[in-house]
Design an enzyme around this catalytic site. Structure first.
Site, PDB file in Angstrom:
ATOM      1  N   ASP A  78      15.445   2.496   2.792  1.00 55.31           N
ATOM      2  CA  ASP A  78      14.853   1.500   3.669  1.00 55.31           C
ATOM      3  C   ASP A  78      14.196   2.193   4.868  1.00 55.31           C
ATOM      4  O   ASP A  78      14.419   3.376   5.120  1.00 55.31           O
ATOM      5  CB  ASP A  78      15.925   0.539   4.183  1.00 55.31           C
ATOM      6  CG  ASP A  78      16.650  -0.174   3.048  1.00 55.31           C
ATOM      7  OD1 ASP A  78      16.005  -0.492   2.035  1.00 55.31           O
ATOM      8  OD2 ASP A  78      17.869  -0.410   3.184  1.00 55.31           O
ATOM      9  N   ASP A 121      12.875   1.128  -0.785  1.00 57.83           N
ATOM     10  CA  ASP A 121      13.556  -0.107  -1.178  1.00 57.83           C
ATOM     11  C   ASP A 121      13.058  -1.233  -0.272  1.00 57.83           C
ATOM     12  O   ASP A 121      11.939  -1.696  -0.432  1.00 57.83           O
ATOM     13  CB  ASP A 121      15.070   0.091  -1.078  1.00 57.83           C
ATOM     14  CG  ASP A 121      15.855  -1.117  -1.565  1.00 57.83           C
ATOM     15  OD1 ASP A 121      15.292  -1.916  -2.351  1.00 57.83           O
ATOM     16  OD2 ASP A 121      17.012  -1.275  -1.164  1.00 57.83           O
ATOM     17  N   ASP A 159      16.414  -3.990   6.318  1.00 56.32           N
ATOM     18  CA  ASP A 159      17.598  -4.623   5.738  1.00 56.32           C
ATOM     19  C   ASP A 159      18.631  -4.828   6.837  1.00 56.32           C
ATOM     20  O   ASP A 159      19.192  -3.858   7.374  1.00 56.32           O
ATOM     21  CB  ASP A 159      18.199  -3.751   4.629  1.00 56.32           C
ATOM     22  CG  ASP A 159      17.531  -3.994   3.281  1.00 56.32           C
ATOM     23  OD1 ASP A 159      16.548  -4.746   3.245  1.00 56.32           O
ATOM     24  OD2 ASP A 159      17.991  -3.418   2.280  1.00 56.32           O
ATOM     25  N   ARG A 198      10.566 -11.523   0.450  1.00 57.65           N
ATOM     26  CA  ARG A 198      11.422 -11.282   1.613  1.00 57.65           C
ATOM     27  C   ARG A 198      10.587 -11.156   2.898  1.00 57.65           C
ATOM     28  O   ARG A 198      10.567 -10.127   3.546  1.00 57.65           O
ATOM     29  CB  ARG A 198      12.285 -10.037   1.431  1.00 57.65           C
ATOM     30  CG  ARG A 198      13.219 -10.092   0.243  1.00 57.65           C
ATOM     31  CD  ARG A 198      14.103  -8.854   0.178  1.00 57.65           C
ATOM     32  NE  ARG A 198      14.930  -8.855  -1.028  1.00 57.65           N
ATOM     33  CZ  ARG A 198      15.731  -7.862  -1.396  1.00 57.65           C
ATOM     34  NH1 ARG A 198      15.814  -6.772  -0.649  1.00 57.65           N
ATOM     35  NH2 ARG A 198      16.441  -7.942  -2.507  1.00 57.65           N
TER      36      ARG A 198
END
Length: 664
Positions: free
Chosen positions: A166, A188, A192, A239
């Protein structure tokens, strides 16, 4: 300086009310303006553009004690991975400035960020490449700003199944502000925020060219409180964000555009309120988005004021969610303005990363503590923002701590006072100074500097009591006041043949004996100079005592200003020549130009000092006016030809073109 007995009419208990009253009586506006000038010096007013951000977090990150990051700690600048890793993981607080690009090895490795840290890009070019900023469980009070974090993508792994690279990842963290960053092309997720992290604000960031942009959750608990505003999601698939089991998720003024269109009917979407999340969306803008906002049956989603353009799919709203204003105040921009605002103000900004602000006393208990936090060899602007109040302490800015702005944050300069009461009897002239500036490129604004030693109350051999002493070059005082009696303001240089320059504008200086003195090239413009009476009918003191190096044609220039005094007529000198230690090469140069003089000024305003004749110094006037202005044999006048080369620019430009007078 030679001691000269004096009696001050206003004692140590005086307040700035006297100054306010004086300036008001002179029709010069409030004490923070004091732009005294004669008819030839009109005052201009300009406005400044206010940036679309502050250096303090808002939203949920501002609650429950707030988020201050590394405030209170030292400021460091890092240019390599080892330094970044060292300071980011340290136990003590740090403000960590990332200068330039730092490539992280091995590819995709974590840089652990511990509690009480600010990580901020310098200018708009600070970046972390091939690496992740990682907040371990329990991490608290972190600010990450003005960075680009990019390029840990593994070719062929569009879904990020083989790595967990991330841009930023946190587990069970609290009080985190992520602001003005650019995240792109990671392995990724871009961001997050996981496992019960709380009091989070994500603002003014860019999420670009990626599959899974921004996920929140990975927990069955319903604890996370998060504010998400003014972010730009462009070229992302899903997302944007996905919020799972958030207690409160407040999204406003975000812009989702240029969504990836790969034909996926489900997992290409904008915002998703999942699990038991309570989500509020306000005044956002969706352009070309599939499923702009959607909610699970167990979640709640309230949407109001957003604009949808070329969208398809789900637009779910149900439940009452919550009222964000029950938690904090905020300003909504019109949805129609969001694309332009976000394009302009999101992502890294030159003006944010160019400097750091240290708040006194909110983050640093004293002005000196904030100065101490600035690194030696500092090469980026640092603002020491001083809240209104009286700070009874000395301050020293040593050589090497350059690019500092001392900024009073009150409405008037009288709101923020730095004061002490040491006379030269206890520590010498330099030791008496309330504030000393030895560094270059220091500016002070909207402040009062005072030495309130009461010379009328005691008899000492050394009654000199400096409010300010400077030895650095390129020093600026704007809207400042200097209060004292003898030797109030000393502008000096490290040694005789070294030229330092000082610019004083829109300010107030008071004193009686030699209260503006030293060898620095000094320009005082659009200011009020108050010559205090000591109760004499013949000699109340001297405004200047210059000690200009004979090789320097530019000493003191007092221009477009106003001298005021309550001393009797014909009782105050414009100056005398100071030769420190009998130095013959210190030959004063002083010019009063386009300045109003009161009746207190003597008919013969220049006088000898220490056995040196004033006639050997370089004392002149040019177009002075008022009741104290005369043309006599004892008052040398500058010619028009010489006046043309004795301007503010001539005094200050030097060899580097320094032009602080051009800033309005």
């Amino acid at each position: 300086m030679t001691h000269f007995p004096s009696k001050r009419l206003l004692g140590a208990g005086r307040t700035l009310t006297a100054v306010v009253g004086l300036v008001a009586a002179l029709c010069l506006g409030s004490v923070d303006e004091a732009t005294a000038a004669g008819p030839s010096a009109p005052v201009t007013r300009t406005t400044t553009t206010v940036a679309h951000w502050t250096d303090r977090p808002h939203g949920f990150a501002s609650l429950a004690g707030g988020t201050t990051g590394g405030a209170g700690g030292k400021v460091v600048t890092v240019t390599d991975q080892a330094s970044l890793v060292k300071y980011a993981a340290a136990e003590e607080p740090y403000i960590i400035r990332v200068a330039g690009s730092i490539a992280v090895a091995p590819f995709g490795a974590d840089v652990v960020v511990a509690s009480n840290k600010t990580v901020i890009g310098v200018g708009d070019t600070g970046e972390i490449v091939h690496g992740e900023l990682h907040l371990n469980p329990g991490t608290s009070n972190v600010i990450i700003r003005n960075l680009t974090i990019r390029d840990s993508y593994v070719e062929g792994d569009w879904d990020g199944k083989t790595t967990d690279f991330d841009a930023i990842q946190m587990d069970t963290a609290d009080h985190v502000w992520i602001d003005h960053n650019r995240f792109t092309h990671m392995g990724d997720g871009l961001l997050d925020i996981r496992k019960d992290s709380r009091y989070i604000t994500v603002s003014n960031n860019q999420f670009a060219n990626h599959n899974k942009a921004f996920g929140i959750g990975w927990t069955s608990n319903v604890l996370t409180e998060i504010t998400i505003d003014h972010n730009w999601f462009t070229g992302t698939k899903q997302r944007n964000p996905s919020a799972d089991n958030c207690a409160y998720a407040h999204l406003y003024n975000n812009y989702v555009s240029a969504q990836v269109t790969d034909g996926d009917p489900v997992w290409t979407y904008g915002n998703w309120s999942r699990g038991k999340t309570k989500m509020v969306i306000e005044n956002s803008y969706y352009d070309g988005v599939q499923h702009p906002y959607q909610a699970d049956a167990t979640a709640e989603l309230v949407q109001r004021g957003s604009i949808l353009k070329n969208v398809t799919g789900r637009q779910d709203t149900w439940g009452t969610a919550f009222r964000p204003r029950d938690f904090y105040a905020y300003r909504l921009d019109p949805a129609a303005a969001v694309p332009a605002l976000v394009k302009r103000f999101s992502g890294p900004q030159q003006r944010i990363g160019a400097g750091v602000t240290l708040h006194v006393p909110a983050d640093y208990p004293t002005v000196q503590a904030a100065v101490d936090a600035v690194p030696a060899g500092n090469d980026s602007p640092v603002t020491v923002a001083v809240a209104p109040g009286t700070y009874r302490a000395k301050v020293f800015i040593p050589a090497g701590k350059s690019d500092i702005l001392l900024q009073g944050t009150g409405r008037n300069r009288s709101d923020t006072v730095i004061v002490f009461d040491t006379p030269a009897e206890y520590g010498g002239s330099t030791g008496s100074a309330t504030v000393r500036i030895a560094a270059n490129d220091v500016t002070a604004r909207n402040l009062t500097f005072s030495n309130d030693f009461d010379e009328a109350a005691v008899e000492l051999k050394g009654e000199q009591a400096l409010a300010m002493k400077t030895t650095g070059d390129r020093i600026v005082f704007e809207n400042t006041a200097f209060l004292g009696n003898q030797d109030t303001l000393m502008t000096d240089s490290p040694k005789l043949d070294v030229i330092s320059r000082v610019y004083v504008r829109d300010s107030y200086i008071e004193g009686d004996v030699d209260f503006i003195y030293g060898r620095a090239t000094t320009v005082i413009e659009r200011s009020v100079i108050r010559a205090l009476s000591r109760g004499s009918t013949t000699n109340n003191g001297y405004i200047t005592a210059a000690s200009t190096w004979t090789g320097n044609p530019h000493g003191f220039l007092i221009t477009r200003s106003k001298v005021v005094s309550d001393a009797p007529a014909d009782s105050f000198h414009l100056g005398r020549p100071w030769h420190p230690g009998g130095e013959p090469n210190a030959v004063a140069q002083v010019l009063f130009r386009d300045t109003e003089l009161p009746a207190a000024v003597k008919t013969s305003p220049w006088t000898d000092m220490g056995g040196f004749s004033w006639k050997d110094a370089r004392f002149t006037e040019y177009r002075t006016y008022g009741p104290g202005a005369q043309v006599t044999a004892d008052r040398p006048q500058l010619s028009d030809a010489d006046a043309a080369v004795h301007t503010v620019a001539d005094y200050l430009n030097g060899t580097d073109g320094w032009a602080p007078y051009a800033r309005r």
